[in-house]
Design a protein around this motif. Sequence first.
Motif, PDB file in Angstrom:
ATOM      1  N   PRO A 122      -1.980  14.928  -3.939  1.00 62.09           N
ATOM      2  CA  PRO A 122      -1.484  13.605  -4.338  1.00 62.09           C
ATOM      3  C   PRO A 122      -0.066  13.617  -4.900  1.00 62.09           C
ATOM      4  O   PRO A 122       0.695  12.661  -4.697  1.00 62.09           O
ATOM      5  CB  PRO A 122      -2.498  13.160  -5.410  1.00 62.09           C
ATOM      6  CG  PRO A 122      -3.737  13.939  -5.112  1.00 62.09           C
ATOM      7  CD  PRO A 122      -3.284  15.246  -4.545  1.00 62.09           C
ATOM      8  N   GLY A 125     -10.469  -0.261  -4.607  1.00 61.57           N
ATOM      9  CA  GLY A 125     -11.487   0.738  -4.315  1.00 61.57           C
ATOM     10  C   GLY A 125     -11.489   1.176  -2.868  1.00 61.57           C
ATOM     11  O   GLY A 125     -11.771   2.342  -2.567  1.00 61.57           O
ATOM     12  N   ARG A 153      -8.887   6.837   1.842  1.00 66.35           N
ATOM     13  CA  ARG A 153      -8.103   8.064   1.763  1.00 66.35           C
ATOM     14  C   ARG A 153      -9.019   9.290   1.698  1.00 66.35           C
ATOM     15  O   ARG A 153      -8.693  10.342   2.250  1.00 66.35           O
ATOM     16  CB  ARG A 153      -7.158   8.017   0.562  1.00 66.35           C
ATOM     17  CG  ARG A 153      -6.062   6.981   0.715  1.00 66.35           C
ATOM     18  CD  ARG A 153      -5.055   7.026  -0.418  1.00 66.35           C
ATOM     19  NE  ARG A 153      -4.194   5.854  -0.400  1.00 66.35           N
ATOM     20  CZ  ARG A 153      -3.124   5.716   0.369  1.00 66.35           C
ATOM     21  NH1 ARG A 153      -2.775   6.702   1.184  1.00 66.35           N
ATOM     22  NH2 ARG A 153      -2.390   4.622   0.325  1.00 66.35           N
ATOM     23  N   PHE A 154     -10.148   9.156   1.024  1.00 70.08           N
ATOM     24  CA  PHE A 154     -11.096  10.271   0.954  1.00 70.08           C
ATOM     25  C   PHE A 154     -11.651  10.589   2.341  1.00 70.08           C
ATOM     26  O   PHE A 154     -11.731  11.758   2.743  1.00 70.08           O
ATOM     27  CB  PHE A 154     -12.233   9.922  -0.007  1.00 70.08           C
ATOM     28  CG  PHE A 154     -13.297  10.980  -0.093  1.00 70.08           C
ATOM     29  CD1 PHE A 154     -13.097  12.138  -0.819  1.00 70.08           C
ATOM     30  CD2 PHE A 154     -14.511  10.812   0.566  1.00 70.08           C
ATOM     31  CE1 PHE A 154     -14.082  13.115  -0.893  1.00 70.08           C
ATOM     32  CE2 PHE A 154     -15.502  11.780   0.490  1.00 70.08           C
ATOM     33  CZ  PHE A 154     -15.285  12.929  -0.243  1.00 70.08           C
ATOM     34  N   ASP A 186      -8.973   1.617  -1.033  1.00 69.02           N
ATOM     35  CA  ASP A 186      -7.909   2.603  -0.875  1.00 69.02           C
ATOM     36  C   ASP A 186      -8.434   4.008  -1.166  1.00 69.02           C
ATOM     37  O   ASP A 186      -8.205   4.956  -0.406  1.00 69.02           O
ATOM     38  CB  ASP A 186      -6.748   2.268  -1.818  1.00 69.02           C
ATOM     39  CG  ASP A 186      -5.615   3.269  -1.717  1.00 69.02           C
ATOM     40  OD1 ASP A 186      -4.785   3.115  -0.809  1.00 69.02           O
ATOM     41  OD2 ASP A 186      -5.568   4.207  -2.542  1.00 69.02           O
ATOM     42  N   THR A 187      -9.171   4.146  -2.261  1.00 68.73           N
ATOM     43  CA  THR A 187      -9.714   5.458  -2.635  1.00 68.73           C
ATOM     44  C   THR A 187     -10.702   5.964  -1.593  1.00 68.73           C
ATOM     45  O   THR A 187     -10.662   7.137  -1.190  1.00 68.73           O
ATOM     46  CB  THR A 187     -10.409   5.362  -4.004  1.00 68.73           C
ATOM     47  OG1 THR A 187      -9.475   4.871  -4.977  1.00 68.73           O
ATOM     48  CG2 THR A 187     -10.924   6.715  -4.444  1.00 68.73           C
ATOM     49  N   THR A 219       0.821  -1.223   0.000  1.00 65.67           N
ATOM     50  CA  THR A 219       0.000   0.000   0.000  1.00 65.67           C
ATOM     51  C   THR A 219       0.846   1.259   0.000  1.00 65.67           C
ATOM     52  O   THR A 219       0.384   2.322  -0.426  1.00 65.67           O
ATOM     53  CB  THR A 219      -0.934   0.040   1.227  1.00 65.67           C
ATOM     54  OG1 THR A 219      -0.147  -0.081   2.423  1.00 65.67           O
ATOM     55  CG2 THR A 219      -1.944  -1.084   1.172  1.00 65.67           C
TER      56      THR A 219
END
Length: 360
Positions: free
Chosen positions: A292, A274, A280-281, A276-277, A234
């Motif tokens: 980023p 998905g 992080r959001f 991960d996105t 990651t």
Amino acid sequence: MPDEKNRYHRFVLLGLILLLSIIIFKELQPYLGGFFGAFTLFILLKGMMVKLVEKYNWRKGLSASVIVLGTTIFILIPLTGFGLLAADTISGISIDPAQIMRTMREFSDSIEERIGITLFTPENLSFVPRAGSTIMQALVSGLSSMVINGIIAIFLLYFMLVSYQPLEKASNEMLPFSQENKQILREETKSIIQANAIGIPMVAITQGILAYVGYLSFGVSNPLVYAVLVACTTIIPVVGTSLVWVPIGISALAQGDIARGILLLCYGLLIIGGSDTILRFVLQKRLANIHPLITFFGVIMGLAMFGFWGIIFGPLLISLLLLFFNMYRHDFIPGSTAQPRITTKENGKGGILFRRKQAK
């Protein structure tokens, strides 16, 4: 004459400080992870130390001892244990480049028969042995130094906590900024460290759990091994966990299990990738929102320079450079509306590079 003499003595003293700092930095470079780890923990735990000493009137030594003990039990021991597990898992993986290339050729041949397109040639498959061994060596060597650096971090953290007031006073005296910019620098540094020190482990653990559940459900052999690898990857920018779930899915396709291979690839893309996105959001709303590109180049640079702790201090160094750039624009360029901020938060305060706060 006295002023010239004082100026001469000042520059000589600064030159000696710089020279000795370079020598010490060079000799202690293998142990920078411990120093950076102590600094990271100090930033995160200083507020607790202040509360125990100034609100509850605990002695500094007792307060620091309790905090260090709790940090060792609940943070450093689990982190080191996970690192050793990952190192043992990775070192126990036997990579047979010939078998990998043979499998990829068989998969390529089956695709070529169906669609008539050449996917792999001996030339573009030559990277497989080199890439596999390089990745494994880098991960194992990076994790193997965590124990000694963890011990160094513990000792340094204790003395930093006990001396938190002199450290704060020294930083206020030495930093060549206005009081406002000094405060901003402290806030930005804390926000960046919190975002990486809390966010990255949470993302890694969550993706590792999701990978383990999925691979166990799909009947992948050694699901724990691949889950640990997912958690470790990651921190790698851009490609990240795809280094694990893409080969697993392709391997199933190459063995003729088309349905399971497609499901594994879809699970990796939608669930593991998905998550991960989404994570992080969510974390960016709770913690600092770092651009980023800062994270991407910072992690690449930090891992090469500092090892494991580089995932925190690489982005921090780039962020500080951009922060100083914004401070210069804000303080010394007439008419500039740039604000000396890098991070953004949910309440809208702060700002990334070149983002300007509207005047009230």
